[in-house]
Design a protein around this motif. Structure first.
Motif, PDB file in Angstrom:
ATOM      1  N   PHE B  48       0.845  -1.194   0.000  1.00  0.00           N
ATOM      2  CA  PHE B  48       0.000   0.000   0.000  1.00  0.00           C
ATOM      3  C   PHE B  48       0.881   1.244   0.000  1.00  0.00           C
ATOM      4  N   SER B  50       0.358   5.775   0.447  1.00  0.00           N
ATOM      5  CA  SER B  50      -0.576   6.853   0.743  1.00  0.00           C
ATOM      6  C   SER B  50       0.116   8.192   0.554  1.00  0.00           C
ATOM      7  N   ILE B  56      -5.472   5.968   0.207  1.00  0.00           N
ATOM      8  CA  ILE B  56      -4.750   4.702   0.226  1.00  0.00           C
ATOM      9  C   ILE B  56      -4.826   4.082  -1.158  1.00  0.00           C
ATOM     10  N   SER B  58      -3.846   0.552  -3.140  1.00  0.00           N
ATOM     11  CA  SER B  58      -3.489  -0.840  -2.910  1.00  0.00           C
ATOM     12  C   SER B  58      -2.817  -1.389  -4.154  1.00  0.00           C
ATOM     13  N   ASN B  63      -5.269 -10.108   1.716  1.00  0.00           N
ATOM     14  CA  ASN B  63      -6.018 -10.218   2.950  1.00  0.00           C
ATOM     15  C   ASN B  63      -5.779  -9.030   3.877  1.00  0.00           C
ATOM     16  N   LEU B  64      -5.085  -8.027   3.413  1.00  0.00           N
ATOM     17  CA  LEU B  64      -4.683  -6.925   4.273  1.00  0.00           C
ATOM     18  C   LEU B  64      -5.343  -5.631   3.825  1.00  0.00           C
ATOM     19  N   SER B  65      -5.404  -4.665   4.741  1.00  0.00           N
ATOM     20  CA  SER B  65      -5.886  -3.330   4.419  1.00  0.00           C
ATOM     21  C   SER B  65      -5.005  -2.318   5.126  1.00  0.00           C
ATOM     22  N   ALA B  66      -5.063  -1.073   4.679  1.00  0.00           N
ATOM     23  CA  ALA B  66      -4.266  -0.014   5.287  1.00  0.00           C
ATOM     24  C   ALA B  66      -5.153   1.194   5.534  1.00  0.00           C
ATOM     25  N   SER B  67      -4.770   1.973   6.525  1.00  0.00           N
ATOM     26  CA  SER B  67      -5.493   3.205   6.816  1.00  0.00           C
ATOM     27  C   SER B  67      -4.508   4.271   7.253  1.00  0.00           C
ATOM     28  N   SER B  77      -3.606  -3.538   8.590  1.00  0.00           N
ATOM     29  CA  SER B  77      -4.562  -4.360   9.354  1.00  0.00           C
ATOM     30  C   SER B  77      -4.986  -5.581   8.576  1.00  0.00           C
ATOM     31  N   SER B  78      -5.498  -6.521   9.354  1.00  0.00           N
ATOM     32  CA  SER B  78      -6.176  -7.668   8.773  1.00  0.00           C
ATOM     33  C   SER B  78      -7.259  -8.109   9.740  1.00  0.00           C
ATOM     34  N   LYS B  79      -8.386  -8.558   9.204  1.00  0.00           N
ATOM     35  CA  LYS B  79      -9.452  -9.059  10.076  1.00  0.00           C
ATOM     36  C   LYS B  79      -9.187 -10.506  10.480  1.00  0.00           C
TER      37      LYS B  79
END
Lengths: 111, 112
Positions: B48, B50, B56, B58, B63-67, B77-79
């Protein structure tokens, strides 16, 4: 996607020898960077190149930005044991904020 | 002078658990921020980046995300973690387009 071909993958050299590694791509880059990474740490910037044809030195390290803007090389002269590590090239794609990294050259120096 | 902080340094998490890695930069404003992953013995893969708060981009489906809730804070992050999420995660910043990165010290994540 874009790729940077970095070679060689690994090198075993004797202390005092010179080292040369390079990166090539089919894409054009605005900036070339060379990093060194030691185990368990983040990469550290060694040399940054901003213009085609630019030749820049940092102590025993010399790097060049290829005329075609598609390649770069890094030379290390008179290697010493602390030169051990993984060396990465990185190129910034024209018009973007992204850097693409090479796969790294693992250098081992034998005393 | 500018500094980048990344934590934790090491993390062992079970499969299916959530993840939150944090990165902060000091001594500059409006930095470009990046998350990279490095698999064992391999190069760095951009995950990622920014260029501003709430912006953001990608690079790879995963399976990941960023903020980026604040100017100098970048969170990965990942859930639900997968085994394949194991690796060495590096945060980096740059002052502007064309300037080199400065990397954090990295987080070694092992998913078990």
């Amino acid at each position: 996607g874009q790729q940077l071909n970095q070679s060689p993958q690994s090198m075993f050299i004797q202390e005092g020898e010179d080292v040369s590694m390079n990166c090539t791509s089919s894409s054009i880059f605005n900036t070339w960077l060379w990093y060194k990474q030691e185990p368990g740490e983040g990469p550290v910037l060694l040399i940054a190149l901003y213009k085609a044809g630019e030749l820049t030195s940092n102590g025993r390290l010399t790097a060049q930005f290829g005329i075609t803007r598609k390649d770069s090389f890094l030379n290390i002269s008179a290697s010493i044991p602390s030169d051990v590590g993984i060396y990465f090239c990185a190129g910034q794609l024209s018009g973007t904020y992204k850097y693409i990294f090479g796969t790294g050259t693992r250098l081992k120096v034998l005393a | 002078s500018q500094t980048i902080h990344q934590w934790p340094a090491t993390l062992v998490q079970p499969v299916g658990s959530p993840l939150s890695l944090e990165c902060t930069v000091e001594g500059t404003s409006n930095p470009n921020l990046y998350w990279y992953r490095q698999a064992a013995g391999r190069g760095l893969q951009l995950l990622f980046y920014s260029v501003g708060i709430g912006q953001i981009s990608s690079e790879v489906p995963q399976n990941l995300s960023a903020s980026r809730p604040q100017d100098r804070q970048f969170i990965l992050s990942s859930k639900k973690l997968l085994l394949s999420d194991s690796g060495f995660y590096l945060c980096a910043w740059s002052a502007d387009r064309g300037y080199g990165y400065t990397f954090g010290s990295g987080t070694r994540l092992t998913v078990v």
